[in-house]
Scaffold this active site. Structure first.
Site, mmCIF file in Angstrom:
data_model
loop_
_atom_site.group_PDB
_atom_site.id
_atom_site.type_symbol
_atom_site.label_atom_id
_atom_site.label_comp_id
_atom_site.label_asym_id
_atom_site.label_seq_id
_atom_site.Cartn_x
_atom_site.Cartn_y
_atom_site.Cartn_z
ATOM 1 N N GLY A 15 0.843 -1.195 0.000
ATOM 2 C CA GLY A 15 0.000 0.000 0.000
ATOM 3 C C GLY A 15 0.876 1.241 0.000
ATOM 4 O O GLY A 15 0.471 2.305 0.478
ATOM 5 N N GLY A 48 -0.298 4.733 -0.935
ATOM 6 C CA GLY A 48 -1.437 5.307 -0.214
ATOM 7 C C GLY A 48 -1.022 6.334 0.821
ATOM 8 O O GLY A 48 0.174 6.582 1.026
ATOM 9 N N ARG A 49 -2.021 6.909 1.483
ATOM 10 C CA ARG A 49 -1.752 7.949 2.502
ATOM 11 C C ARG A 49 -0.865 7.404 3.614
ATOM 12 O O ARG A 49 0.146 8.010 3.980
ATOM 13 C CB ARG A 49 -3.087 8.450 3.101
ATOM 14 C CG ARG A 49 -3.908 9.329 2.176
ATOM 15 C CD ARG A 49 -5.246 9.712 2.809
ATOM 16 N NE ARG A 49 -6.157 8.556 2.848
ATOM 17 C CZ ARG A 49 -7.033 8.239 1.885
ATOM 18 N NH1 ARG A 49 -7.144 9.014 0.831
ATOM 19 N NH2 ARG A 49 -7.812 7.183 1.979
ATOM 20 N N MET A 50 -1.240 6.272 4.178
ATOM 21 C CA MET A 50 -0.426 5.704 5.263
ATOM 22 C C MET A 50 0.844 5.067 4.728
ATOM 23 O O MET A 50 1.928 5.232 5.307
ATOM 24 C CB MET A 50 -1.243 4.658 6.035
ATOM 25 C CG MET A 50 -2.214 5.238 7.035
ATOM 26 S SD MET A 50 -1.405 6.222 8.312
ATOM 27 C CE MET A 50 -0.570 4.947 9.249
ATOM 28 N N GLY A 87 -1.863 -2.562 9.679
ATOM 29 C CA GLY A 87 -2.703 -1.476 10.177
ATOM 30 C C GLY A 87 -4.041 -1.418 9.481
ATOM 31 O O GLY A 87 -4.939 -0.693 9.917
ATOM 32 N N THR A 118 -7.724 -2.006 8.251
ATOM 33 C CA THR A 118 -8.931 -2.371 8.995
ATOM 34 C C THR A 118 -9.673 -3.524 8.306
ATOM 35 O O THR A 118 -9.284 -3.958 7.234
ATOM 36 C CB THR A 118 -9.856 -1.143 9.088
ATOM 37 O OG1 THR A 118 -9.929 -0.549 7.793
ATOM 38 C CG2 THR A 118 -9.323 -0.139 10.069
ATOM 39 N N HIS A 122 -13.585 11.013 11.149
ATOM 40 C CA HIS A 122 -12.498 10.793 10.189
ATOM 41 C C HIS A 122 -12.631 11.667 8.946
ATOM 42 O O HIS A 122 -13.699 12.208 8.658
ATOM 43 C CB HIS A 122 -12.476 9.322 9.753
ATOM 44 C CG HIS A 122 -11.820 8.408 10.740
ATOM 45 N ND1 HIS A 122 -12.481 7.888 11.818
ATOM 46 C CD2 HIS A 122 -10.548 7.933 10.823
ATOM 47 C CE1 HIS A 122 -11.657 7.130 12.524
ATOM 48 N NE2 HIS A 122 -10.479 7.146 11.948
ATOM 49 N N LYS A 141 -12.144 7.998 3.852
ATOM 50 C CA LYS A 141 -12.122 6.680 4.509
ATOM 51 C C LYS A 141 -13.220 5.793 3.928
ATOM 52 O O LYS A 141 -14.367 6.214 3.805
ATOM 53 C CB LYS A 141 -12.309 6.853 6.023
ATOM 54 C CG LYS A 141 -12.196 5.564 6.813
ATOM 55 C CD LYS A 141 -12.049 5.832 8.308
ATOM 56 C CE LYS A 141 -12.017 4.550 9.113
ATOM 57 N NZ LYS A 141 -10.959 3.618 8.680
ATOM 58 N N GLY A 147 -11.950 0.872 12.545
ATOM 59 C CA GLY A 147 -11.401 -0.276 13.269
ATOM 60 C C GLY A 147 -11.132 0.073 14.721
ATOM 61 O O GLY A 147 -11.333 -0.753 15.623
HETATM 62 N N1 LIG Z 1 -3.828 1.077 12.250
HETATM 63 C C1 LIG Z 1 -3.659 2.379 12.097
HETATM 64 O O1 LIG Z 1 -3.026 3.065 12.934
HETATM 65 C C2 LIG Z 1 -4.210 3.045 10.886
HETATM 66 C C3 LIG Z 1 -4.927 2.301 10.001
HETATM 67 N N2 LIG Z 1 -5.386 2.861 8.847
HETATM 68 C C4 LIG Z 1 -6.016 1.960 7.918
HETATM 69 O O2 LIG Z 1 -5.064 1.656 6.887
HETATM 70 C C5 LIG Z 1 -5.733 1.394 5.656
HETATM 71 C C6 LIG Z 1 -5.150 2.291 4.573
HETATM 72 O O3 LIG Z 1 -5.514 3.624 4.836
HETATM 73 P P1 LIG Z 1 -5.042 4.792 3.849
HETATM 74 O O4 LIG Z 1 -3.582 4.772 3.677
HETATM 75 O O5 LIG Z 1 -5.716 6.018 4.328
HETATM 76 O O6 LIG Z 1 -5.725 4.318 2.473
HETATM 77 P P2 LIG Z 1 -5.296 4.679 0.972
HETATM 78 O O7 LIG Z 1 -6.508 4.398 0.142
HETATM 79 O O8 LIG Z 1 -4.671 6.024 0.914
HETATM 80 O O9 LIG Z 1 -4.153 3.603 0.624
HETATM 81 C C7 LIG Z 1 -4.383 2.268 0.343
HETATM 82 C C8 LIG Z 1 -3.340 1.838 -0.693
HETATM 83 O O10 LIG Z 1 -3.400 0.434 -0.851
HETATM 84 C C9 LIG Z 1 -3.217 0.151 -2.211
HETATM 85 N N3 LIG Z 1 -3.680 -1.205 -2.533
HETATM 86 C C10 LIG Z 1 -4.923 -1.639 -2.861
HETATM 87 N N4 LIG Z 1 -4.912 -2.962 -3.093
HETATM 88 C C11 LIG Z 1 -3.635 -3.375 -2.917
HETATM 89 C C12 LIG Z 1 -2.992 -4.637 -3.017
HETATM 90 N N5 LIG Z 1 -3.666 -5.752 -3.349
HETATM 91 N N6 LIG Z 1 -1.663 -4.713 -2.743
HETATM 92 C C13 LIG Z 1 -0.963 -3.611 -2.404
HETATM 93 N N7 LIG Z 1 -1.524 -2.373 -2.308
HETATM 94 C C14 LIG Z 1 -2.845 -2.275 -2.557
HETATM 95 C C15 LIG Z 1 -3.993 1.256 -2.916
HETATM 96 O O11 LIG Z 1 -3.624 1.380 -4.291
HETATM 97 C C16 LIG Z 1 -3.567 2.444 -2.077
HETATM 98 O O12 LIG Z 1 -2.368 3.019 -2.572
HETATM 99 C C17 LIG Z 1 -7.211 1.582 5.950
HETATM 100 O O13 LIG Z 1 -7.807 0.344 6.261
HETATM 101 C C18 LIG Z 1 -7.221 2.483 7.181
HETATM 102 O O14 LIG Z 1 -8.387 2.359 7.944
HETATM 103 C C19 LIG Z 1 -5.172 4.166 8.558
HETATM 104 C C20 LIG Z 1 -4.498 4.967 9.428
HETATM 105 C C21 LIG Z 1 -3.961 4.467 10.671
HETATM 106 O O1 LIG Z 2 -8.730 5.276 7.738
HETATM 107 C C1 LIG Z 2 -8.104 5.936 8.602
HETATM 108 O O2 LIG Z 2 -7.677 7.070 8.378
HETATM 109 C C2 LIG Z 2 -7.870 5.329 9.908
HETATM 110 N N1 LIG Z 2 -8.194 4.090 10.087
HETATM 111 C C3 LIG Z 2 -8.027 3.339 11.268
HETATM 112 C C4 LIG Z 2 -9.383 2.946 11.829
HETATM 113 O O3 LIG Z 2 -10.303 2.631 11.056
HETATM 114 O O4 LIG Z 2 -9.527 2.909 13.057
HETATM 115 C C5 LIG Z 2 -7.131 4.017 12.279
HETATM 116 C C6 LIG Z 2 -7.316 5.507 12.346
HETATM 117 O O5 LIG Z 2 -8.546 5.763 12.919
HETATM 118 C C7 LIG Z 2 -7.194 6.127 10.966
#
Ligand SMILES: NC(=O)C1=CN([C@@H]2O[C@H](COP(=O)(O)OP(=O)(O)OC[C@H]3O[C@@H](n4cnc5c(N)ncnc54)[C@H](O)[C@@H]3O)[C@@H](O)[C@H]2O)C=CC1
Ligand SMILES: O=C(O)C1=N[C@H](C(=O)O)C[C@H](O)C1
Length: 274
Positions: free
Chosen positions: A31, A34-36, A99, A101, A160, A164, A170
């Site tokens: 990923g 993506g943003r993260m 990370g 969800t 959020h 999202k 999550g």
């Molecule tokens: N645990 C934590 O602390 C946090 C968790 N998250 C979660 O992380 C996830 C990603 O969030 P964002 O970065 O905001 O989303 P995003 O949409 O910006 O990034 C997701 C990336 O995954 C890529 N992707 C899709 N299918 C793929 C595959 N099969 N293989 C590799 N890459 C693939 C997409 O092209 C995209 O670049 C979400 O589920 C979000 O809820 C987000 C922030 C913090």
């Molecule tokens: O999608 C997000 O941005 C985030 N996703 C995670 C969640 O679903 O809890 C963690 C954080 O809240 C940011």
């Protein structure tokens, strides 16, 4: 943890000390576009005890992870693909920090079974799934679990950014489950609620805890946990204003997962907060 891992003033979970002169941990990011994922790539590149060896995004072959020699892969992809990714990483013998969800009791159960089969074959792989890597969020969830037994009413509000794709978050789901477990252990029944109609306005029911999801331009990731008794209220709130807030936790997870075979769920367990 070294001073390069966090910017001044940024809270950092404690980390395993890095022996001087040891080889950097080879890390792949799934990923990565993506943003993260992009933020994690920058954090890994800035960490002196790590080396970023692969940036993987949609359409890329996961075999690249092993070909690049990665020891740990970090998954911040989308809920629909993360389970398949982690199973593939286990087959490649690569530890995973997740990370993304969307994990359920059932998908975690399939992971535990897979990890068990691999362990029986002699391959010990660690997987860490954390719904939130932010210190403020991990502490808020921990405090909420402790407070839950003392209050008649409990509800969760998560807020959020509007990009999202899943709701409720999550983090909010993990929080609600922890509150429900504490309430059940304390012998508490359902929160009082006289609602007879308009249930759609009362949020999702997660294990008997009402969870409300707000999506608003300008927000990143925020959570409020509300507790109420006759004549008093406790609100626990945490705010991630920037995705760098998740990075100390992600780096800690990368360092820790290599010595934690099997499945660990929640950074609170790595931080010894549970
Ligand atoms: N645990 C934590 O602390 C946090 C968790 N998250 C979660 O992380 C996830 C990603 O969030 P964002 O970065 O905001 O989303 P995003 O949409 O910006 O990034 C997701 C990336 O995954 C890529 N992707 C899709 N299918 C793929 C595959 N099969 N293989 C590799 N890459 C693939 C997409 O092209 C995209 O670049 C979400 O589920 C979000 O809820 C987000 C922030 C913090
Ligand atoms: O999608 C997000 O941005 C985030 N996703 C995670 C969640 O679903 O809890 C963690 C954080 O809240 C940011």
């Amino acid at each position: 943890m070294t001073s390069n891992d966090v910017t001044p003033g940024q809270s950092a979970p404690q980390s395993t000390p890095q022996p001087a002169g040891s080889t950097p941990l080879k890390v792949a990011v799934l990923g990565a576009a993506g943003r993260m994922g992009a933020t994690v790539c920058a954090a890994v590149e800035a960490a002196p005890d790590m080396e970023l060896v692969a940036r993987i995004d949609a359409g890329d072959d996961l075999a690249q992870v092993a070909a690049a020699g990665a020891q740990v892969a970090v998954d911040f992809t989308v809920p629909s693909v993360t389970e398949d990714n982690v199973h593939a990483l286990i087959d490649l013998g690569v530890h995973a920090v997740v990370g993304t969800t969307g994990w359920t009791d059932e998908s975690r159960g399939r992971l535990i079974a897979h990890l068990g089969r691999r362990a029986a074959e002699g391959t010990s792989v660690g997987v860490l799934i954390a719904p939130n890597f932010g210190l403020s969020a991990v502490l808020a969830m921990t405090f909420a679990a402790k407070a839950a037994r003392y209050f008649e009413s409990a509800e969760v509000i998560e807020l959020h950014h509007p990009n999202k794709v899943d709701a409720p978050s999550g983090t909010a789901t993990h929080t609600a489950h922890a509150i429900a477990r504490s309430r059940a252990a304390a012998g508490l029944g359902a929160s009082p609620d006289a609602t007879e109609s308009g249930w759609e306005a009362r949020g999702a029911d997660v294990d008997g805890v009402r969870v409300h999801a707000v999506r608003l331009r300008g927000l990143v990731a925020h959570e409020e946990i509300l507790f109420g008794n006759e004549g008093e209220q406790l609100i626990i709130r945490q705010d991630s204003f920037d995705r760098v807030s998740f990075m100390p936790g992600v780096l800690l997870g990368i360092r820790e997962v290599v010595s934690r075979p099997g499945l660990t769920v929640g950074l609170e367990n790595v931080m010894d907060l549970s």
